[in-house]
Design an enzyme around this catalytic site. Structure first.
Site, PDB file in Angstrom:
ATOM      1  N   LYS A 156       0.904  -1.180   0.083  1.00  0.00           N
ATOM      2  CA  LYS A 156       0.067   0.050  -0.082  1.00  0.00           C
ATOM      3  C   LYS A 156       0.863   1.270   0.086  1.00  0.00           C
ATOM      4  O   LYS A 156       1.122   1.824   0.940  1.00  0.00           O
ATOM      5  CB  LYS A 156      -0.904  -0.014   1.261  1.00  0.00           C
ATOM      6  CG  LYS A 156      -2.151   0.794   1.076  1.00  0.00           C
ATOM      7  CD  LYS A 156      -3.005   0.567   2.293  1.00  0.00           C
ATOM      8  CE  LYS A 156      -4.140   1.322   2.309  1.00  0.00           C
ATOM      9  NZ  LYS A 156      -5.044   1.789   1.248  1.00  0.00           N
TER      10      LYS A 156
HETATM   11  N1  PMP Z   1      -7.663  -1.720  -2.982  1.00  0.00           N
HETATM   12  C1  PMP Z   1      -7.325  -0.865  -2.800  1.00  0.00           C
HETATM   13  C2  PMP Z   1      -6.394   0.023  -4.193  1.00  0.00           C
HETATM   14  C3  PMP Z   1      -7.169  -0.117  -1.653  1.00  0.00           C
HETATM   15  O1  PMP Z   1      -6.692   1.381  -1.488  1.00  0.00           O
HETATM   16  C4  PMP Z   1      -8.109  -0.462  -0.585  1.00  0.00           C
HETATM   17  C5  PMP Z   1      -8.035   0.352   0.584  1.00  0.00           C
HETATM   18  N2  PMP Z   1      -7.024   0.040   1.549  1.00  0.00           N
HETATM   19  C6  PMP Z   1      -8.493  -1.829  -0.838  1.00  0.00           C
HETATM   20  C7  PMP Z   1      -8.469  -2.354  -1.913  1.00  0.00           C
HETATM   21  C8  PMP Z   1      -9.374  -2.362   0.254  1.00  0.00           C
HETATM   22  O2  PMP Z   1      -8.325  -2.834   1.290  1.00  0.00           O
HETATM   23  P1  PMP Z   1      -8.731  -2.818   2.802  1.00  0.00           P
HETATM   24  O3  PMP Z   1      -9.919  -3.774   3.074  1.00  0.00           O
HETATM   25  O4  PMP Z   1      -7.683  -3.605   3.458  1.00  0.00           O
HETATM   26  O5  PMP Z   1      -9.032  -1.381   3.397  1.00  0.00           O
END
Ligand code: PMP
Length: 300
Positions: A156
């Site tokens: 991320k």
């Molecule tokens: N894909 C992307 C590109 C994101 O930024 C996020 C948000 N973090 C998610 C998927 C979903 O991830 P999470 O469920 O861990 O928040």
């Protein structure tokens, strides 16, 4: 725009609790110039017992560590130390239902070299639902998710979000609520900041890992499917398949579970309130607030 902070807001910065209005970042930071930073998006909830609980806090801080390691940013913090610091700032800011944003960033460095030190901040604020709470109109984006051979898509990393921002702004400028991006192979990948599921004949499908961020909410939805005996499969599929779905939703920490009205103007077939997806949405709301959930009969 939400108000992120005021003159009383406290944030965490490198082991200290400081006023947000007084905290500083170096304008020569490699993170600011090149997007070389990693972050997390976490939520805390007031549970039915009245206590504040950070949802999946270990999973989020472990992903922060993996993200930093994946792109060679030094990471010297213990998960528990950061969880404790997060509870502390929630309390100092008097927040229970909050959005939590840890960010690991680099010092002043205009070259591409590795840094000897890195920094961390954790910021908290009140945030409503990221994509609202009505069914949304989704558009297949002309932008693809980045090439996974160019970027480690499981990290991320801040720089990846330039892709998210241009895709989301483009969809909104065209009158839609959010974009849906394909991967470099033409299969459905994810939203700019959420994962995707669709429902067909009572079964859920979600893109297989490889070209997407492995969402913690995505994993929670799969966990709920197992708990409720709802069949679920991870596979690669196209938007053509999605347009033939009974229901579909985005899921993410910020968005939670948000149903679709349509994709590229094609309405999803089932009434959302009659869908298995709605059961998942309700179960997710229960899980984050530690409420037991009851399974209701679903007409497939
Ligand atoms: N894909 C992307 C590109 C994101 O930024 C996020 C948000 N973090 C998610 C998927 C979903 O991830 P999470 O469920 O861990 O928040």
């Amino acid at each position: 725009m939400p108000t992120y902070y005021n003159e009383n807001t406290i944030l965490y910065l490198n082991g200290e609790y400081v006023k947000a209005s007084e905290a500083k970042i170096d304008l020569y930071s490699q993170s600011l110039h090149y997007g070389y930073a990693v972050f997390e998006g976490i939520r805390s909830y007031k549970t039915i017992s009245g206590a504040t609980k950070i949802f999946k806090e270990v999973e989020h801080y472990e992903r922060l560590r993996r993200s930093a390691e994946a792109i060679n940013i030094g990471y010297k913090w213990e998960t528990q130390e950061l969880i404790d610091a997060t509870y502390e700032i929630l309390q100092r800011n008097n927040l229970q239902n909050a959005y939590i944003r840890p960010l690991v960033f680099a010092p002043a460095n205009m070259s591409f070299t590795k840094n000897e030190e890195s920094f961390i901040t954790i910021e908290v604020w009140e945030m409503g639902k990221f994509l609202g709470d009505k069914l949304i109109k989704v558009m297949t984006s002309p932008f693809e998710r980045p090439n996974p051979k160019a970027f480690n898509m499981e990290a991320k990393a801040a720089g990846h979000y330039v892709n998210s921002i241009v895709a989301s702004q483009d969809a909104k400028a065209k009158g839609y609520d959010e974009a849906l991006l394909n991967d470099i192979n033409g299969f459905v990948a994810e939203a700019p900041g959420a994962n995707v599921f669709y429902e067909k004949d009572g079964k859920l499908y979600t893109p297989a890992l490889g070209n997407i961020l492995p969402g913690i909410t995505r994993a929670t939805v799969i966990e709920i499917c197992h708990e409720l005996d709802i069949p679920v499969e991870e596979k690669f599929f196209t938007t053509a398949e999605l347009k033939n779905a009974d229901a579909a939703f985005f899921c993410g920490t910020a968005a939670e579970v948000i149903g679709w009205e349509s994709l590229d103007g094609v309405k999803l077939k089932k009434d959302w309130n009659e869908s298995v997806s709605k059961v998942i949405q309700d179960a997710y709301k229960c899980k984050v607030t530690e409420k037991a959930f009851e399974v209701r009969a679903v007409n497939v």
